[in-house]
Design a protein around this motif. Structure first.
Motif, PDB file in Angstrom:
ATOM      1  N   MET A 247       0.942  -0.764   0.267  1.00 39.12           N
ATOM      2  CA  MET A 247       0.535   0.130   0.152  1.00 39.12           C
ATOM      3  C   MET A 247       0.562   1.482  -0.205  1.00 39.12           C
ATOM      4  N   THR A 248       1.820   0.834   0.084  1.00 32.59           N
ATOM      5  CA  THR A 248       3.094   2.243   0.450  1.00 32.59           C
ATOM      6  C   THR A 248       3.951   2.202  -0.585  1.00 32.59           C
ATOM      7  N   ALA A 252       0.809   2.587  -5.717  1.00 30.10           N
ATOM      8  CA  ALA A 252       0.316   2.023  -4.075  1.00 30.10           C
ATOM      9  C   ALA A 252      -0.606   0.987  -5.204  1.00 30.10           C
ATOM     10  N   PHE A 254      -2.903  -1.314  -3.868  1.00 33.56           N
ATOM     11  CA  PHE A 254      -4.361  -2.331  -3.342  1.00 33.56           C
ATOM     12  C   PHE A 254      -5.084  -3.513  -3.244  1.00 33.56           C
ATOM     13  N   TRP A 256      -6.991  -5.619  -0.727  1.00 31.99           N
ATOM     14  CA  TRP A 256      -7.638  -5.858   0.085  1.00 31.99           C
ATOM     15  C   TRP A 256      -9.065  -5.338  -0.974  1.00 31.99           C
ATOM     16  N   GLN A 257     -10.175  -5.205  -0.585  1.00 27.53           N
ATOM     17  CA  GLN A 257     -11.811  -4.832  -0.532  1.00 27.53           C
ATOM     18  C   GLN A 257     -11.896  -4.726   0.509  1.00 27.53           C
TER      19      GLN A 257
END
Lengths: 324, 324
Positions: A247-248, A252, A254, A256-257
């Protein structure tokens, strides 16, 4: 030479301590060691036929011909085998999964483990398990862990020779279940190969890698002692740390939902209430909930009741790649 | 002495580069510098009356008497003022917010900024803005940033004297909006004070702190140049990095809710499609979406259409603490 063939079967694996980032992107030598459990019941079977009569390698997956990058990746594994065996024959490769490719369970680990096992056998190479694990690694890093059976550690290594996986405890050592909450069957936007290349862009990756030996030890100890609470805590921490890096990174990543986060929160709450289970999430949205077999039915029932969970796929500790 | 009183008003602030973790927990000297924007329209007004006739400090918030830890925290600020002024009178403190305390907007920054401003005035102390910022910091770290106006940097400092905030650009410098997507009005499980104490338990906190000067510079430059894309990218990175540390501390702190993640994903998509906005999330579930005023109505409309968003609170760059 006359056609020579072999077929092998392998399972996917779920990482307890994750692999994210490479020392060598080309050789898929990772920046940190990892630990996983093979997933029984989910199987890829791959057949390899070396045949002078064909004019190029071919690949079919679940009966569909594949060309382009997918075929190139397979050819590069076949080529390593051909060089070692001193032959030039091309090969037909046929691979089938008994689990849906679109279910969000990474199929590349099982596929390259089965391919490596079958290739070595078809060519009659006298390679031991670490050598087959290394060959699988060249196709997909985590495939190195689907070659040995049960609970497996992939040593980080410093070179092609030293970066392979081996069993740290057989499947029978601990009756664990992996209850996979499927929240999305959609394909990931960013595949693992590209994702690994982004790992160094996160300001947190260095700290993640530096802390890995500590987490590996916590995980090894939890497996040896069959300590479910300790295992749950370290796999959640490790999963959170990998996703923190994702995420960083720039851009980024992502995976995850919203439903992923809901399952994670539910599992933590259940553990506070005494149901010993822990989550871990790969480069995708689905949540692997690890628990002892004695709790698996309860975990499955509860997962089905979490809004957004489409279905729950059940697995347990499985064996390594084998000829069929 | 005869009763002496003062009233001051202050705004909450939204951090673009976050504060998480202290060098000194007691003095609230942070491990890293931070940058924020005051939030116009959201106001806390605090009156302080020092009076020999009362036998202890009292505190009311929105008309309700508060005792215990809340009162102790306020008394410790009053006590610093009393010592500096050489008096012993207790004080009545009355504080009111024009925004609901339960809306998930941290009220402590505005409250301690207003308290510090009013206390210094009521006691007639000849303190400049940095000294008032330092006093506010002792009550709540981020309150140091609600004392100066507009866009503010809180210097990390090495001691009580050097750890204060000042304006880096006035509110008029850049017409920014903060569209706050309220997804939860519930109180946080773990307050900021306890959260800061957990920061060192994350294996990622050291890397976060080490990388902060780089992010501070990116943020300062984006503000100076009024570069909305650069600002959006750095505030999202910084927010992700802080939550990465939170999620990997022991115990893990998860402030995001499923709806939080949905808003984050929506904002990233909008930006890809050309609507320049960026998110940032404090120690809570609500999402602050920062954009230029010219895009604010569009962002507000879109946020209202994201499932799970209860309402959207609108703010813009505001001034500092002032007497009223």
């Amino acid at each position: 030479m006359k056609p020579s063939s072999a077929s092998a079967q392998a399972n996917p694996n779920i990482a307890f301590i994750k692999y994210w980032g490479n020392q060598s992107q080309e050789l898929r030598i990772p920046v940190n060691g990892s630990i996983s459990m093979n997933m029984a019941g989910l199987e890829t079977v791959t057949s390899v036929i070396f045949d002078d009569a064909i004019s190029g390698d071919t690949l079919s997956i679940n009966g569909k011909m594949v060309e382009g990058k997918g075929l190139e990746r397979v050819s590069s594994i076949l080529e390593i085998g051909r060089r070692a065996a001193g032959i030039h024959s091309y090969a037909q490769v046929m691979s089938t999964n008994n689990f849906p490719t679109g279910a969000g369970i990474a199929s590349s680990a099982a596929a390259f483990a089965a391919l490596a096992k079958a290739t070595v056998s078809a060519l009659g190479l006298p390679w031991d398990e670490p050598a087959i694990s290394r060959l699988a690694r060249m196709g997909s890093g985590s495939a190195s862990r689907s070659v040995p059976g049960g609970f497996v550690e992939w040593y980080v290594g410093e070179s092609d020779e030293s970066s392979y996986a081996e069993t740290i405890a057989p499947a029978e050592h601990w009756a664990l279940a992996d209850c996979v909450a499927i929240v999305s069957a959609s394909h990931k936007k960013t595949g693992s190969t590209e994702g690994h290349a982004l790992a160094p862009t996160s300001p947190l990756q260095g700290a993640r890698v530096a802390d890995t030996p500590r987490r590996l030890e916590l995980c090894r100890n939890a497996i040896r002692a069959r300590d479910m609470r300790a295992l749950a805590e370290v796999i959640e921490l490790d999963s959170n740390i990998m996703h923190a890096v994702m995420m960083t990174s720039s851009p980024a990543l992502f995976y995850w939902q919203p439903e992923t986060l809901a399952v994670m929160a539910a599992v933590r709450e259940w553990r506070e209430d005494g149901l010993l289970a822990g989550y871990t999430i790969d480069a995708g949205a689905n949540v692997h909930v690890i628990c002892e077999q004695t709790s698996a039915a309860e975990v499955q029932t509860r997962l089905r009741n979490v809004p957004g969970v489409q279905r729950v796929l059940m697995s347990s500790a499985g064996g390594g790649a084998k000829l069929v």
